[in-house]
Scaffold this motif. Structure first.
Motif, mmCIF file in Angstrom:
data_model
loop_
_atom_site.group_PDB
_atom_site.id
_atom_site.type_symbol
_atom_site.label_atom_id
_atom_site.label_comp_id
_atom_site.label_asym_id
_atom_site.label_seq_id
_atom_site.Cartn_x
_atom_site.Cartn_y
_atom_site.Cartn_z
ATOM 1 N N UNK B 146 52.618 49.287 27.195
ATOM 2 C CA UNK B 146 51.356 49.024 26.346
ATOM 3 C C UNK B 146 51.030 47.633 25.824
ATOM 4 N N UNK B 147 52.527 47.248 25.327
ATOM 5 C CA UNK B 147 52.326 45.668 24.982
ATOM 6 C C UNK B 147 52.028 44.870 26.111
ATOM 7 N N UNK B 148 52.577 45.016 27.271
ATOM 8 C CA UNK B 148 52.323 44.131 28.438
ATOM 9 C C UNK B 148 50.732 44.561 28.659
ATOM 10 N N UNK B 152 48.171 41.327 28.930
ATOM 11 C CA UNK B 152 47.686 40.850 30.143
ATOM 12 C C UNK B 152 46.044 40.649 29.842
ATOM 13 N N UNK B 153 45.385 41.785 29.209
ATOM 14 C CA UNK B 153 44.142 42.065 28.772
ATOM 15 C C UNK B 153 43.600 40.652 28.109
ATOM 16 N N UNK B 154 44.236 40.554 27.052
ATOM 17 C CA UNK B 154 43.852 39.385 26.129
ATOM 18 C C UNK B 154 43.898 37.994 26.870
ATOM 19 N N UNK B 155 45.077 37.768 27.611
ATOM 20 C CA UNK B 155 45.451 36.819 28.462
ATOM 21 C C UNK B 155 44.412 36.293 29.353
ATOM 22 N N UNK B 157 41.387 37.532 29.654
ATOM 23 C CA UNK B 157 39.998 36.931 28.950
ATOM 24 C C UNK B 157 40.058 35.561 28.692
ATOM 25 N N UNK B 158 41.132 35.162 28.036
ATOM 26 C CA UNK B 158 41.316 33.859 27.376
ATOM 27 C C UNK B 158 41.234 32.941 28.441
ATOM 28 N N UNK B 159 41.987 33.244 29.787
ATOM 29 C CA UNK B 159 42.071 32.133 30.580
ATOM 30 C C UNK B 159 40.748 32.062 31.513
ATOM 31 N N UNK B 160 40.229 33.251 31.621
ATOM 32 C CA UNK B 160 39.116 33.075 32.277
ATOM 33 C C UNK B 160 37.687 32.819 31.805
ATOM 34 N N UNK B 161 38.040 32.628 30.645
ATOM 35 C CA UNK B 161 36.598 32.455 29.832
ATOM 36 C C UNK B 161 36.160 31.203 30.046
ATOM 37 N N UNK C 74 48.086 44.844 36.046
ATOM 38 C CA UNK C 74 48.019 43.543 34.991
ATOM 39 C C UNK C 74 48.110 42.302 35.446
ATOM 40 N N UNK C 75 49.362 42.213 36.612
ATOM 41 C CA UNK C 75 49.461 40.854 37.174
ATOM 42 C C UNK C 75 48.277 40.417 38.003
ATOM 43 N N UNK C 76 47.600 41.468 38.516
ATOM 44 C CA UNK C 76 46.576 41.130 39.269
ATOM 45 C C UNK C 76 45.276 40.505 38.476
ATOM 46 N N UNK C 77 45.425 41.133 37.189
ATOM 47 C CA UNK C 77 44.259 40.713 36.166
ATOM 48 C C UNK C 77 44.534 39.446 35.830
ATOM 49 N N UNK C 78 45.799 39.074 35.379
ATOM 50 C CA UNK C 78 46.111 37.630 34.944
ATOM 51 C C UNK C 78 45.887 36.807 36.029
ATOM 52 N N UNK C 79 46.293 37.123 37.259
ATOM 53 C CA UNK C 79 46.580 36.194 38.349
ATOM 54 C C UNK C 79 45.050 35.801 38.905
ATOM 55 N N UNK C 80 44.049 36.760 38.790
ATOM 56 C CA UNK C 80 42.796 36.545 39.128
ATOM 57 C C UNK C 80 41.976 35.560 38.286
ATOM 58 N N UNK C 81 42.278 35.832 36.727
ATOM 59 C CA UNK C 81 41.765 35.006 35.851
ATOM 60 C C UNK C 81 42.067 33.519 36.035
ATOM 61 N N UNK C 82 43.307 33.335 36.213
ATOM 62 C CA UNK C 82 43.780 31.932 36.896
ATOM 63 C C UNK C 82 43.125 31.422 37.823
ATOM 64 N N UNK C 83 42.925 32.368 38.916
ATOM 65 C CA UNK C 83 42.113 31.835 40.018
ATOM 66 C C UNK C 83 40.595 31.322 39.490
ATOM 67 N N UNK C 84 40.008 32.107 38.822
ATOM 68 C CA UNK C 84 38.722 31.661 38.274
ATOM 69 C C UNK C 84 38.914 30.343 37.618
ATOM 70 N N UNK C 85 39.868 30.304 36.604
ATOM 71 C CA UNK C 85 40.071 28.837 35.693
ATOM 72 C C UNK C 85 40.350 27.722 36.625
ATOM 73 N N UNK C 86 41.095 27.893 37.874
ATOM 74 C CA UNK C 86 41.563 26.900 38.633
ATOM 75 C C UNK C 86 40.437 26.586 39.487
#
Lengths: 432, 166, 104
Positions: B146-148, B152-155, B157-161, C74-86
């Motif tokens: 749940x924490x992970x 991941x959700x918040x991270x 969104x913040x990275x891709x925003x 979760x890893x796919x979500x974060x990874x794709x966010x990184x891809x978009x940012x890069x």
């Protein structure tokens, strides 16, 4: 040929005399027919094997396609009456043959594929959207013992298969090679994915109470068993109706949340921004004409039926209705009016409500739509889950006031938090 | 049983090879979807129906759509992936992965002694037991997941925003 | 019935194809997809070993696989966010061109 025909007629006669003599179990008539057909097909070898396996799916598709045709007629007449005009009334008596005319028109239209469109994707998208729509019908308990697939995790399967629709919508939007269809497709996918959360969370409450994800078990659990097996007909009637989950506080909230999310998942008004009548661009369906458009239309309506079916299964008691046990039968579970009558009645009532909502409420904008899902429905669904969990462990005199209080208060809080901050929120309407 | 497994594995291999060899990215993602569906089929074959449903729900319904959105947002109009889709060091990469397959994985399978029939013929697929197991002995894992997922959700969104305008 | 080796060979081949895809392709998103493919190969292994276990009532195989699927998502979500940012910075998704940190 002549002797198989003779055999057939003789078998029908035997079956009728054996079963309709007493009609011990009137609501199992379809189950009896199916069992007789299966034993017949067992004697026919390989062809019989194939036919016996098709026996579950072909009637399902046929019946729900018939419901689809009836619903298009009902929708056009209903919307017409709401808008103070007659609906179609030329084609048959009261316009009843209008769906046939629509079908012929759709088939005869020219199938235009844009020149730079992705041919494979453009062709496959309507095919792929039919798969989740039709497969979702398999888990609906239409009557007692009438279900195509009684699996232990049927409800989860239904939601999993329903989430494949977004893939096909993307394919349709992308393959059209049209920027407007792409943006429309993106919006449609965003809507579908956002409304899956309140949909699944509202359905999880029922699973928590019943203890199983099998849809026929969920429907069986909505009867008050001690009343149904008693001898007074009034108690039997009431016992089948009062046990529905919609008559409990968490059930009412869950049903409303599920119904609203179902409206959004099925792309029906007021959530039909992707395919609205008055929008210039039809979203991901812009470049589709003729039979492919008819397939998308059919898939959308069949998906609507599947989701409405799940709504009635989870909250409105499925195939339960005010039935009584026939006094001449000795089977304690027999019912007088077959269960599928009540099931289809409930489906058409809910469909009528959806048509009514379509004719009455204005359409939501895309930001209003997304805000509604994430900021309104999702918190309410989570609070409903908590309240239902507490309700399970409390006595009835403590649980009912507690849950009603908490649910109303949380609804008021969420409404207050979502109030728009525009200055001119109070509008004055002047009527013509 | 073996026929079903052969058909599903053909779909898996076709999906996987097309994913790494297709020039068009969207086609590659669609073949990945085919791969995921075939893997869900293998899970069903191995009597793990809850995992098959979770695979369809998460990978096909959510991760697939996520990948397609990301393809949409990073798609360059000139189609620079048209001519050469292989990276500069592709030879060494292929050599490394072939050596891992033929020197590590396949010998490990070949020289081990595995049963040729499942030990328990029929497993009753039961979601209830899975739930009990999850809530009794695996509760810390559930908390961590749940924490992970929240992180991941918040991270994500913040990275891709898009960068905030001052 | 099916010998266990067949399923293990399938998952080994799938893992190999995923690994080759990560090392061969230039496009960042295809690399992420191939990582997902490797995760799926490992999941097939888990379920295969659970099925052929003499004690499958504990349901530990599906349980671990569910956690693996969740972590993979979760890893796919974060990874794709990184891809978009890069991508926003480099304006290309070609991994060979991400060389601003290169020492030359």
């Amino acid at each position: 040929m002549q002797d198989t025909l003779n055999l057939f007629v003789m078998n029908i006669g035997q079956w009728l005399s054996a079963n309709l003599g007493t009609l011990n179990n009137p609501d199992q008539i379809i189950v009896e027919i199916a069992r007789w057909l299966r034993t017949e097909f067992g004697n026919w070898g390989v062809v019989g094997f194939i036919l016996a396996n098709l026996m579950a799916t072909v009637p399902l598709i046929a019946v729900f396609s018939g419901c689809f045709a009836l619903t298009t007629w009902l929708e056009r007449k209903g919307l017409g009456r709401i808008q103070n005009r007659y609906g179609p009334n030329r084609v048959g008596p009261y316009g009843l043959f209008q769906p046939m005319a629509d079908g012929i028109k759709m088939l005869l239209k020219e199938d235009i594929v844009p020149e730079r469109a992705d041919k494979i994707g453009h062709f496959l998208a309507p095919v792929i959207i039919m798969i989740p729509a039709m497969t979702g019908l398999v888990f609906l308990p239409i009557g007692r013992n009438i279900i195509a697939a009684s699996i232990d995790s049927a409800l989860l399967f239904f939601f999993a298969i329903g989430s494949i629709v977004s893939l096909s919508v993307f394919m349709a939007g992308w393959a059209s090679h049209n920027k407007f269809s792409l943006v429309g497709g993106m919006r449609a996918i965003a809507q579908l994915v956002s409304y899956e959360m309140p949909l699944i969370l509202s359905a999880v409450v029922v699973v928590m109470f019943v203890g199983s994800m099998n849809t026929s078990v969920i429907v069986e659990a909505q009867q008050i068993k001690s009343w149904v097996t008693s001898d007074a007909p009034a108690l039997q009637c009431l016992g089948q109706v009062l046990g529905w989950h919609v008559f409990q506080p968490w059930g009412l909230m869950g049903f409303l949340l599920l119904f609203v999310s179902a409206l959004a998942e099925a792309n029906r008004s007021p959530f039909d921004l992707p395919e609205a009548d008055s929008e210039i661009i039809a979203g991901h369906l812009t470049e589709y004409s003729g039979f492919k458009y008819a397939l998308f239309f059919l898939a959308e309506y069949v998906n609507t039926f599947a989701i409405i079916g799940i709504c009635t299964t989870l909250f409105l008691g499925g195939w339960n209705g005010p039935n009584i046990r026939p006094p001449w039968s000795d089977d304690p579970q027999a019912l007088l009016i077959p269960g599928f009558v009540w099931f289809f009645l409930k489906i058409f009532v809910l469909m009528g409500i959806m048509i009514w909502i379509r004719g009455t409420l204005p359409r939501l904008r895309i930001d209003q739509l997304m805000g509604f899902a994430w900021k309104f429905l999702l918190p309410l669904a989570i609070i409903n889950l908590l309240v239902a969990g507490c309700f399970y462990h409390m006595e009835w005199y403590f649980g009912w006031p507690f849950s009603i209080l908490i649910l109303c208060k949380s609804y008021a809080i969420v409404v207050r938090l979502n109030k728009s901050k525009l200055v001119n929120s109070n509008r004055t309407y002047t009527y013509a | 049983m073996i026929i079903t497994f052969c058909i599903l594995s053909v779909f898996i291999i076709i999906g996987a090879v097309s994913t790494i060899r297709l020039h068009n990215i969207v086609y590659a993602v669609f073949s990945l979807m085919l791969l995921f569906s075939a893997i869900a089929g293998i899970f069903l074959l191995l009597m793990a129906e809850f995992v098959a449903v979770a695979q369809i729900l998460i990978y096909l319904g959510a991760v697939g759509v996520l990948i397609l959105f990301a393809v949409m947002l990073t798609h360059s109009v000139t189609g620079s992936s048209g001519k050469n889709i292989y990276s500069n060091g592709w030879g060494w990469g292929l050599l490394l992965s072939l050596s891992i397959l033929f020197a590590t994985l396949l010998p490990a399978i070949y020289f081990s002694d595995f049963p040729s029939d499942p030990a328990v013929e029929i497993i009753e697929p039961s979601v209830k037991k899975l739930g009990m197991e999850m809530m009794h002995s695996c509760v810390p894992a559930m908390w961590l997941i749940a924490i992970l997922l929240t992180a991941a959700l918040i991270g994500g969104i913040v990275i891709a925003a898009p960068p905030q305008k001052r | 019935m099916l010998p266990l080796e067949y399923i293990l060979i399938l998952s080994a081949v799938l893992f190999f194809i995923g690994l080759a895809g990560v090392l061969i392709r230039r496009h960042v998103i295809i690399m992420l997809i191939c990582i997902e493919m490797m995760l799926n190969a490992a999941n097939i292994n888990f379920i295969a070993f659970w099925r052929y276990n003499p004690n499958p009532e504990l349901h530990l195989g599906p349980l671990f696989t569910l956690f693996s699927i969740a972590v993979g998502g979760a890893e796919a979500a974060v990874g794709l966010g990184l891809v978009i940012a890069v991508y926003r910075f480099y304006n290309t998704a070609n991994a060979d061109k991400f060389d601003m940190l290169k020492d030359s």
